[in-house]
Design an enzyme around this catalytic site. Structure first.
Site: not given
Length: 406
Positions: A92, A95, A152, A253
């Site tokens: 992720s 992202k 997320s 993140k």
């Protein structure tokens, strides 16, 4: 006559007078959090972490991370790297690129925070981390951004991708186009979430540099990464970044897949210095939290920003040819700050180059030469030097007298 004068002796430094994104991008060598997806056919448990320590300007540093890169935000200097240009499953952390494209659309006016986007069945059925968008309804862009960067949410990413580009596939084309423009030569995207897929990759250096660009290019939206929680449909959702929750970082993140292990990209600012860290390939979320906190502390403890030269500092009295004065001060054209290991300030090696004598007339601020600052590994930083005051030329009689005197 060419003049070269050594001003200081010895040592090494990491330095820059400011951003040089194009130059840094050329140094980048070529390719979500919390996907929690089952391993793909070719994606098994991550390989054992190499015993080779990370490389730093102050010597080797051990880390349990398989991939690592730590950057100084102000200079772009690399403070620590371990397999930093190796292609890895980014989970992720992907992202962050989805966010970069979304913020680009917001800044251009093609998207609005209060605009609502419809939830497709594809988005609603997304597995892994979710913000639980309702099927057949519409969700505001701002809620989707929060769901993407705080929780997320894979579902939030797909809604944004489809709302911006019509389909996730077309949005991914934008992601790859943007990666090329940013110089992320070790990144290639196949989806907007980081769901495991052969050929979907980033490098730790690309992740860190993307974070740098997010912070620099979109200060008005960066605050979403630092929010510790948000509520959607009466559901409280907490930021998965342990450093953010503990107040040790203000973004960005985290990520996890079977193939890539546990990863994190974090940034923190302390006493005017900002550090960006990208780690991946750790065995558990607890190890990720401990290791990221340890290395963030290391990055701040071992380096300092030292002002080496200030704008207007006189570095030389240069001889003048046929001027009303025989010498003129050469001054530094801009402040010059270097990122140095603690205690290394006095070992910086700086030299001055200029062509002399300087022929009158001279104007204050006129370029006259440059300072060369030696960096680690033979790299150099250049600081312009200018004339410090006006120097009129001698008149006809004065020139004749000067020639007779000579």
């Amino acid at each position: 006559m060419h003049t070269r004068r050594f001003l200081l002796a010895g040592g090494a430094a990491l330095a820059s007078t400011g951003y040089s994104f194009n130059a840094f991008a050329r140094k980048v060598r070529g390719g979500a959090a919390h996907v929690h997806a089952p391993a793909a056919a070719a994606a098994t448990q991550p390989a054992p972490v190499p015993e080779t320590p990370a490389v730093t300007p102050v010597g080797p540093v051990d880390t349990v991370a398989r991939w690592a890169c730590i950057l100084d935000y102000n200079s772009g200097a690399t403070l620590l790297e371990k397999a930093a240009d190796e292609r890895m499953p980014p989970s992720s952390l992907t992202k962050m690129m989805t966010a970069y494209v979304t913020f680009t659309m917001l800044k251009s006016g093609r998207l609005k925070l209060d605009q609502t986007l419809p939830v497709s069945e594809k988005a609603w059925r997304m597995q892994g981390s979710r913000m639980f968008v309702p099927l057949g309804q519409s969700v505001s862009v701002e809620d989707l951004i929060q769901g993407m960067v705080i929780q997320s949410g894979n579902d939030a990413c797909v809604v944004l991708a489809e709302g911006i580009s019509g389909s996730e596939e077309q949005f991914v084309a934008l992601m790859n186009e943007m990666a090329g423009k940013l110089g992320l030569t070790n990144s290639h995207f196949l989806n907007a979430t980081g769901w495991p897929a052969d050929g979907h990759y980033m490098s730790a250096r690309d992740v860190a540099y993307l974070a740098l660009r997010l912070i620099h290019d979109f200060p008005e939206y960066y605050h979403y990464f630092s929010e510790k929680e948000f509520f959607f449909n009466k559901i409280r959702q907490e930021n998965r970044n342990a450093l953010v929750v503990k107040g040790l970082a203000d973004g960005l993140k985290t990520g996890h897949t079977d193939a890539g292990g546990f990863g994190l990209c974090a940034s923190s600012e302390r006493e005017g210095r900002r550090v960006i860290m990208a780690l991946n390939g750790m065995p558990t979320s607890n190890v990720r939290a401990r290791e990221s906190e340890r290395l963030m502390g290391w990055a701040f403890a071992n380096f300092e920003s030292a002002k080496i030269l200030s704008k207007g500092d006189v570095v030389e009295q240069a001889p003048v040819w046929m001027g009303q004065v025989q010498t003129v001060p050469l001054v530094v054209a801009q402040d010059f700050t270097m990122l140095l290991p603690h205690g290394w300030r006095n070992s910086t090696h700086v030299s001055l180059d200029y062509q002399g004598p300087l022929a009158a007339p001279l104007k204050q601020g006129q370029p006259a030469g440059q300072l060369t600052v030696l960096l680690p590994g033979g790299r150099q930083a250049l600081v312009p030097v200018v004339v410090g005051q006006d120097v009129p030329a001698l008149g006809v009689l004065g020139r004749a007298a000067r020639r007779l005197h000579l």
